[in-house]
Design an enzyme around this catalytic site. Sequence first.
Site, PDB file in Angstrom:
ATOM      1  N   GLY A   1      53.658  44.783  41.627  1.00 36.77           N
ATOM      2  CA  GLY A   1      53.913  43.371  41.912  1.00 36.77           C
ATOM      3  C   GLY A   1      55.360  42.924  41.827  1.00 36.77           C
ATOM      4  O   GLY A   1      55.775  42.023  42.542  1.00 36.77           O
TER       5      GLY A   1
ATOM      6  N   GLU B   1      58.797  41.443  35.450  1.00 36.22           N
ATOM      7  CA  GLU B   1      57.383  41.391  35.817  1.00 36.22           C
ATOM      8  C   GLU B   1      57.169  40.245  36.804  1.00 36.22           C
ATOM      9  O   GLU B   1      57.903  39.246  36.791  1.00 36.22           O
ATOM     10  CB  GLU B   1      56.557  41.227  34.531  1.00 36.22           C
ATOM     11  N   ASP B   2      56.170  40.386  37.651  1.00 37.84           N
ATOM     12  CA  ASP B   2      55.900  39.331  38.621  1.00 37.84           C
ATOM     13  C   ASP B   2      55.282  38.093  37.979  1.00 37.84           C
ATOM     14  O   ASP B   2      55.742  36.979  38.192  1.00 37.84           O
ATOM     15  CB  ASP B   2      55.013  39.851  39.779  1.00 37.84           C
TER      16      ASP B   2
ATOM     17  N   ASP C   1      49.880  36.400  32.815  1.00 36.00           N
ATOM     18  CA  ASP C   1      48.625  35.662  32.794  1.00 36.00           C
ATOM     19  C   ASP C   1      48.130  35.651  31.347  1.00 36.00           C
ATOM     20  O   ASP C   1      48.568  34.848  30.538  1.00 36.00           O
ATOM     21  CB  ASP C   1      47.671  36.373  33.770  1.00 36.00           C
TER      22      ASP C   1
ATOM     23  N   LYS D   1      51.841  31.894  34.011  1.00 34.83           N
ATOM     24  CA  LYS D   1      50.588  31.123  33.968  1.00 34.83           C
ATOM     25  C   LYS D   1      50.340  30.806  32.500  1.00 34.83           C
ATOM     26  O   LYS D   1      49.471  31.397  31.861  1.00 34.83           O
ATOM     27  CB  LYS D   1      49.435  31.987  34.484  1.00 34.83           C
TER      28      LYS D   1
ATOM     29  N   PHE E   1      45.030  31.756  41.461  1.00 31.74           N
ATOM     30  CA  PHE E   1      45.368  33.133  41.800  1.00 31.74           C
ATOM     31  C   PHE E   1      46.406  33.118  42.911  1.00 31.74           C
ATOM     32  O   PHE E   1      46.218  32.505  43.954  1.00 31.74           O
ATOM     33  CB  PHE E   1      44.138  33.952  42.203  1.00 31.74           C
ATOM     34  N   VAL E   2      47.515  33.796  42.637  1.00 33.70           N
ATOM     35  CA  VAL E   2      48.691  33.703  43.495  1.00 33.70           C
ATOM     36  C   VAL E   2      48.904  35.018  44.241  1.00 33.70           C
ATOM     37  O   VAL E   2      48.775  36.087  43.647  1.00 33.70           O
ATOM     38  CB  VAL E   2      49.936  33.402  42.621  1.00 33.70           C
TER      39      VAL E   2
ATOM     40  N   ARG F   1      51.076  41.352  49.703  1.00 31.75           N
ATOM     41  CA  ARG F   1      52.333  41.525  48.971  1.00 31.75           C
ATOM     42  C   ARG F   1      53.541  41.226  49.853  1.00 31.75           C
ATOM     43  O   ARG F   1      54.610  40.870  49.365  1.00 31.75           O
ATOM     44  CB  ARG F   1      52.464  42.966  48.462  1.00 31.75           C
TER      45      ARG F   1
HETATM   46  P1  IMP Z   1      48.073  39.805  32.249  1.00 36.31           P
HETATM   47  O1  IMP Z   1      48.043  41.140  31.580  1.00 36.31           O
HETATM   48  O2  IMP Z   1      46.730  39.100  32.155  1.00 36.31           O
HETATM   49  O3  IMP Z   1      49.191  38.917  31.743  1.00 36.31           O
HETATM   50  O4  IMP Z   1      48.232  40.041  33.764  1.00 36.31           O
HETATM   51  C1  IMP Z   1      49.408  40.435  34.296  1.00 36.31           C
HETATM   52  C2  IMP Z   1      49.205  41.248  35.553  1.00 36.31           C
HETATM   53  O5  IMP Z   1      48.061  40.832  36.275  1.00 36.31           O
HETATM   54  C3  IMP Z   1      50.390  41.049  36.451  1.00 36.31           C
HETATM   55  O6  IMP Z   1      51.224  42.168  36.359  1.00 36.31           O
HETATM   56  C4  IMP Z   1      49.790  40.947  37.823  1.00 36.31           C
HETATM   57  O7  IMP Z   1      49.835  42.214  38.445  1.00 36.31           O
HETATM   58  C5  IMP Z   1      48.358  40.595  37.631  1.00 36.31           C
HETATM   59  N1  IMP Z   1      48.100  39.180  37.940  1.00 36.31           N
HETATM   60  C6  IMP Z   1      47.864  38.166  37.074  1.00 36.31           C
HETATM   61  N2  IMP Z   1      47.683  37.008  37.698  1.00 36.31           N
HETATM   62  C7  IMP Z   1      47.828  37.279  39.010  1.00 36.31           C
HETATM   63  C8  IMP Z   1      47.788  36.458  40.195  1.00 36.31           C
HETATM   64  O8  IMP Z   1      47.574  35.235  40.187  1.00 36.31           O
HETATM   65  N3  IMP Z   1      48.001  37.103  41.367  1.00 36.31           N
HETATM   66  C9  IMP Z   1      48.247  38.442  41.456  1.00 36.31           C
HETATM   67  N4  IMP Z   1      48.310  39.235  40.377  1.00 36.31           N
HETATM   68  C10 IMP Z   1      48.102  38.663  39.170  1.00 36.31           C
HETATM   69 MG    MG Z   2      51.699  43.373  37.884  1.00 34.26          MG
END
Ligand code: IMP
Ligand code: MG
Length: 185
Positions: A45, A100-101, A104, A132, A153-154, A166
């Site tokens: 990402g 990081e992109d 969440d 987020k 969701f983005v 992407r």
């Molecule tokens: P986390 O571990 O829940 O913080 O999620 C982080 C990872 O989930 C990021 O590296 C993204 O690849 C993916 N992710 C979380 N939210 C989104 C979204 O809205 N769109 C696309 N990928 C997401």
């Molecule tokens: Mg990611």
Amino acid sequence: MALGVPRGSILLTAEQIASRVDELARSISRDYAGKDLLLVGVLTGAFVFLADLARALTVPTAIDFLAVSSYGRSTVTSGVVRILKDLDAEVAGRDVLLVEDIVDSGLTLSYLVRLLRERGPGSLRTCVLLDKSECRRVPVALDYVGFTVPNVFVVGYGLDHAGRHRNLPHLWALKGHRDPGEGAP
Ligand code: IMP
Ligand code: MG
């Protein structure tokens, strides 16, 4: 026929993203003046964000990537982080900026921060394009944040849903909140 355009709406335009990425790069270049930066991008990402950010930096910069397991086809985090590709670079003693992109739950980034910290970097900071913040399940320190976004969701600008979108220049919020539902892209 709306080829490749997701069902949803534009959250941030390419122009808005570009101007914020420039601001971030200016802050980072200021903070790392005189240092030798190692940017660590989280695949897949972060590849677009990192490419734009890196080109806007004015400090000497090395680049490496690691890959972790993703959501797969689900839009809800599994909470399981698995390293699929580790770094080639040595981290010990380096000034590392983890790129990081989107954050969440925070599980992915907090895991990666712990992992890299164990390798003894000279310094370690985080830079995320999207936060987020209302979805956080574990705390993680974010040093540079592009935008705080709601719980949608983005896709686009490097971010995918089920491996798609992407390549889109704008960031899109998929219709249906966190559950794009039937017939989504
Ligand atoms: P986390 O571990 O829940 O913080 O999620 C982080 C990872 O989930 C990021 O590296 C993204 O690849 C993916 N992710 C979380 N939210 C989104 C979204 O809205 N769109 C696309 N990928 C997401
Ligand atoms: Mg990611």
